[in-house]
Design a protein around this motif. Structure first.
Motif, short mmCIF file in Angstrom:
data_model
loop_
_atom_site.label_atom_id
_atom_site.label_comp_id
_atom_site.label_asym_id
_atom_site.label_seq_id
_atom_site.Cartn_x
_atom_site.Cartn_y
_atom_site.Cartn_z
N UNK A 583 0.65 -1.62 0.00
CA UNK A 583 -0.08 0.04 -0.18
C UNK A 583 0.65 1.54 0.35
N UNK A 584 2.03 0.87 -0.05
CA UNK A 584 3.49 2.62 0.61
C UNK A 584 2.44 2.99 1.81
N UNK A 585 1.82 2.94 2.70
CA UNK A 585 1.88 3.05 3.76
C UNK A 585 3.16 4.33 4.12
N UNK A 586 3.30 5.57 4.66
CA UNK A 586 4.19 6.11 5.09
C UNK A 586 4.30 5.92 6.54
N UNK A 587 5.56 5.17 7.23
CA UNK A 587 6.14 4.64 8.66
C UNK A 587 7.15 5.28 8.42
N UNK A 588 7.02 6.04 9.70
CA UNK A 588 8.96 6.73 9.83
C UNK A 588 9.42 5.79 10.25
N UNK A 589 9.43 4.59 10.85
CA UNK A 589 10.48 3.26 12.28
C UNK A 589 9.67 1.92 11.31
N UNK A 590 9.99 1.58 10.44
CA UNK A 590 9.68 0.80 8.98
C UNK A 590 9.83 -0.88 9.81
N UNK A 591 10.90 -1.25 10.45
CA UNK A 591 11.52 -2.39 11.12
C UNK A 591 10.45 -2.45 12.70
N UNK A 592 9.97 -1.05 13.81
CA UNK A 592 9.57 -1.02 15.07
C UNK A 592 8.30 -1.40 13.92
N UNK A 593 7.76 -0.82 13.31
CA UNK A 593 6.12 -1.62 13.34
C UNK A 593 6.46 -2.49 12.62
N UNK A 594 7.26 -3.00 11.99
CA UNK A 594 6.81 -4.54 11.86
C UNK A 594 6.52 -5.46 13.22
N UNK A 595 7.57 -4.59 14.37
CA UNK A 595 8.01 -5.84 15.68
C UNK A 595 6.93 -5.53 16.21
N UNK A 596 6.27 -4.14 16.30
CA UNK A 596 5.43 -3.83 17.15
C UNK A 596 4.19 -5.16 16.82
N UNK A 597 4.30 -5.05 15.15
CA UNK A 597 2.83 -5.94 14.41
C UNK A 597 2.71 -6.79 15.80
N UNK A 598 4.20 -7.92 15.89
CA UNK A 598 3.91 -8.93 15.58
C UNK A 598 4.02 -9.24 17.49
N UNK A 599 5.13 -8.08 18.31
CA UNK A 599 3.57 -8.07 19.60
C UNK A 599 2.50 -8.46 19.55
N UNK A 600 1.99 -7.53 18.98
CA UNK A 600 0.38 -6.60 19.01
C UNK A 600 -0.70 -8.91 18.93
N UNK A 601 0.63 -9.51 18.03
CA UNK A 601 -0.79 -10.06 17.57
C UNK A 601 -0.70 -11.07 18.87
N UNK A 602 0.98 -11.08 18.75
CA UNK A 602 0.76 -12.49 20.09
C UNK A 602 0.12 -12.03 21.47
N UNK A 603 -0.13 -10.81 21.97
CA UNK A 603 -1.07 -9.85 22.69
C UNK A 603 -2.40 -10.92 22.68
#
Length: 719
Positions: A583-603
């Motif tokens: 989608x080319x969404x704007x993300x200032x910190x791409x790696x942190x965005x992916x890791x945060x998504x994984x962490x939220x999904x685990x929770x």
């Protein structure tokens, strides 16, 4: 955990070796991302496409005239809207507009009545009538469109007000500008007059000296008469020329006086406009105070509009005070001094209101309830500036206009008195000339002549000296050039400045280029919860027996959870990476965005899995209820401060609140302590279900099995 790992390995093997199961699991991994992607793409940048929202505009304004001014406000509004592409303005007749709004062809309509310009000009009359724009909206067509169209109409209203202020101030400054140019053009004549009178004044001591010498016998009468008679024509010529120049100056000053007197009605118009703006601002403030306990955002709208009106009122008062200062530079007029003091007090009052409103708005923006002290300050009727302005307006014709006229009259009084003095001097010169002629008859009357000369000459000297003194003062007044310079300033540019004195420079702290990117934290978080619900809907938390292995309750719980969390991690990776690269969404910190998504999904998988593992189908229902509550109370779409009190109270206790907050940090820009707080809170939501599941699963298992068995008896629940 040894047996739990065996359960996990068996699950993986079964999925890999069964293509149907593999297809289903793959679908479970992808489905949540589709939910997020479609919603993000659909809301990518809606506010940049508002030109597709059709709004009908009907101009029935007939225009109006005031003296030599033609006002056609309706035509001006249409011209402004034609160059405005923020909304799809459609210029139609009244019948077409009404039918279009009713059928949904147009979202709204704006009608400019026949008497719009006429009412706009009632500001110069004793009784004012505010013009109206008739705004009709069809709210059933769409919930958001009315808010957008309303903002468009408010912008039009603001532009009309600004243009009107600009027009009124422009006329005042135009008059002052013309006077400044005329005064500058007459300045050489004034200089010539000054030079001539000063020369004559300088010669008078020499004439007196000659008379004294004659009296003492140091010169003969014949020598003295020759010298004096030689200067008499020069004196007479100088006085005649001075009279001509002063008469010319009087004509000019009278013209200037007439021009300045024309400014008096415009000053009154500015006072009336300031009063109306202030009165409107006070009403808006009271409305904001009345609704703040029910809706802080609604109250903020009232406060922002009130602040704008107070600022415009202060600008008007500044322009009035500047003009009064031009007229009374030396503060010699008591009435004008009192008016200026009153206006200064009102201006300080309004600036105080503006500061208080800024504090109230800042509190609302921070999600805080403004203090009662601030609200009491705003609502204090004893500090009403509009009533003070009303008092000044009431005294305007009886006190202020005469004071202005007195100040202007003083400008011509000097010239008038100068002419009188010069007339007196001129009438005395023939007498002096006759006396000198008589002196030529002989010396027998010499002593008598000298006495008469000494008697007649001092009044002439005094008259000329008085004129010279006044002209020397005028010549030494450095403020004359300053006044001319100020009055000659460009009236158009000054009017533009007064009508719009402030430019807003926007400073985006964490810029996000489009609405879709700004909404990606919410939709991504939402899709991960939906993914967890899909898992418990299609996959079982029950684990079958394993040959040669006795499974405990904990083995079953952790073994199957490892399968669930593996799929949940894949869901998070697909949706987050797809947000960035698909989608080319704007993300200032791409790696942190992916890791945060994984962490939220685990929770989330832990919460939903634990609910279903402990409570069975009831746990699935609880998961759906939590989804509904979190969509409304997490602040993911609208600010939580604009929602009802129930949802605001619920907000701090929901995992969505901290999941969306953490995702926003990675998208907009990370503030470390904020992200750490969100992650730490989500850890609590992971640990609590884990502990409760270990403690309760074994105890509640038999009860759940009985409930499920009883439910299956009805034949509506599958085996």
């Amino acid at each position: 955990m040894k047996n739990a790992l065996k359960v996990y390995k068996r699950d993986v093997k079964k999925v890999v070796t069964n293509w149907v199961a593999l297809v289903i699991i793959t679908g479970l991994m992808i489905l949540p991302s589709l939910y997020a992607w479609f919603n993000i793409e659909a809301s990518w940048d809606p506010y940049s496409n508002t030109n597709g929202i059709a709004v009908a505009v009907v101009n029935k304004d007939n225009g109006a005239n005031f003296k030599d001014i033609r006002v056609d406000a309706g035509k001006d509004i249409v011209k402004q809207l034609e160059s405005n592409d923020k909304i799809g303005w459609k210029f139609v007749d009244e019948k077409e507009a009404k039918a279009g709004v009713e059928t949904g062809k147009y979202y709204a309509s704006v009608l400019i009545p026949e008497d719009f310009s006429e009412k706009l000009l009632t500001i110069v009359k004793d009784k004012q009538e505010k013009p109206s724009l008739i705004y009709s909206v069809n709210e059933k067509v769409n919930a958001i469109a009315p808010k957008i169209t309303s903002k468009g109409v408010t912008t039009v209203q603001s532009e009309v007000s600004k243009t009107f202020v600009k027009m009124v101030n422009g006329k005042v400054l135009e008059i002052v500008n013309k006077l400044g140019i005329e005064l500058d053009e007459s300045k050489p004549k004034l200089k010539e007059l000054i030079s001539m009178i000063l020369y004559v004044d300088d010669r008078m001591p020499e004439i007196n000296k000659g008379i004294d010498a004659l009296e003492k016998g140091t010169v003969t009468l014949e020598e003295f008469l020759g010298n004096v008679k030689k200067d008499i024509p020069l004196l007479q010529d100088t006085i005649l020329k001075a009279k001509g120049i002063v008469n010319t100056s009087v004509v000019f000053l009278n013209k200037a006086k007439d021009g300045l007197q024309k400014t008096a009605p415009y000053i009154k118009e500015d006072l009336i406009l300031a009063r109306d703006l202030t009165s409107s601002a006070e009403s808006l403030t009271r409305e904001g105070i009345d609704v703040i306990s029910q809706s802080a955002p609604k109250a903020k709208e009232f406060f922002v509009r009130a602040r704008e009106k107070y600022v415009n009122a202060v600008d008007n008062i500044n322009s009035i005070m500047d003009l009064l200062n031009y007229l009374d530079r030396d503060n010699s007029n008591g009435t004008l001094n009192r008016i200026k003091e009153n206006l200064a007090s009102i201006k300080n009052n309004l600036n105080g209101k503006i500061d208080t409103l800024n504090n109230v708005i800042a509190s609302i923006d921070k999600g805080q309830q403004p203090s009662m002290d601030l609200l009491n300050k705003l609502g204090d009727r004893s500090q009403s500036a509009s009533s003070s302005l009303e008092g000044i307006i009431g005294r305007y014709d009886s006190e202020i206009v005469p004071a202005i006229n007195d100040t202007i009259n003083q400008l011509t009084s000097v010239a008038d008195s100068t002419i009188t003095i010069l007339n007196n001097a001129n009438s005395s010169l023939p007498q002096l000339t006759g006396l000198l002629d008589k002196g030529a008859d002989g010396t027998k009357k010499a002593n008598e002549l000298i006495k008469v000369l000494k008697e007649k000459l001092p009044p002439i000297q005094k008259s000329i000296h008085e004129v010279a003194g006044k002209l020397r003062k005028l010549d030494a007044d450095s403020q004359l050039n300053e006044i001319i310079s100020l009055m000659k300033n460009d009236a158009i540019s000054e009017s533009n400045f007064i009508s719009n004195p402030i430019d807003i420079k926007e400073n985006k702290i964490f810029p996000i280029p489009n609405y879709g990117s700004g909404m990606s934290p919410f939709f991504t978080t939402l899709s991960l919860w939906v993914g967890a619900l899909l898992l418990v809907s299609l996959l079982s938390t029950h684990v079958g027996e394993m040959e040669g292995v006795k499974l405990s309750t904990s083995d079953i719980y952790f073994g199957r959870y490892l399968t669930f969390v593996t799929i949940a991690i894949c869901q998070a990776l697909i949706v987050s990476i797809g947000d960035i690269f698909l989608l080319k969404t704007y993300v200032a910190h791409k790696l942190a965005f992916v890791l945060m998504s994984v962490f939220i999904s685990i929770v989330f998988s832990m919460i939903v899995y634990s609910l279903v593992s402990i409570f069975g189908n009831v746990g699935k229902a609880i998961g759906v209820v939590l989804l509904v509550l979190q969509i409304s109370a997490s602040g993911g779409t609208f600010p939580i401060q604009v929602t009802p009190t129930f949802f605001q109270m619920l907000n701090p206790f929901l995992p969505f609140t901290y999941a969306i907050g953490g995702m926003r940090e990675t998208v907009g820009g990370i503030i470390k302590n904020v992200l750490v707080k969100d992650v730490a809170t989500l850890n609590v939501y992971f640990i609590i279900p884990l502990i409760l599941s270990v403690q309760l699963k074994g105890k509640l298992q038999n009860m759940n099995e009985k409930l499920v068995s009883k439910l299956k008896e009805c034949g509506l629940v599958g085996h």
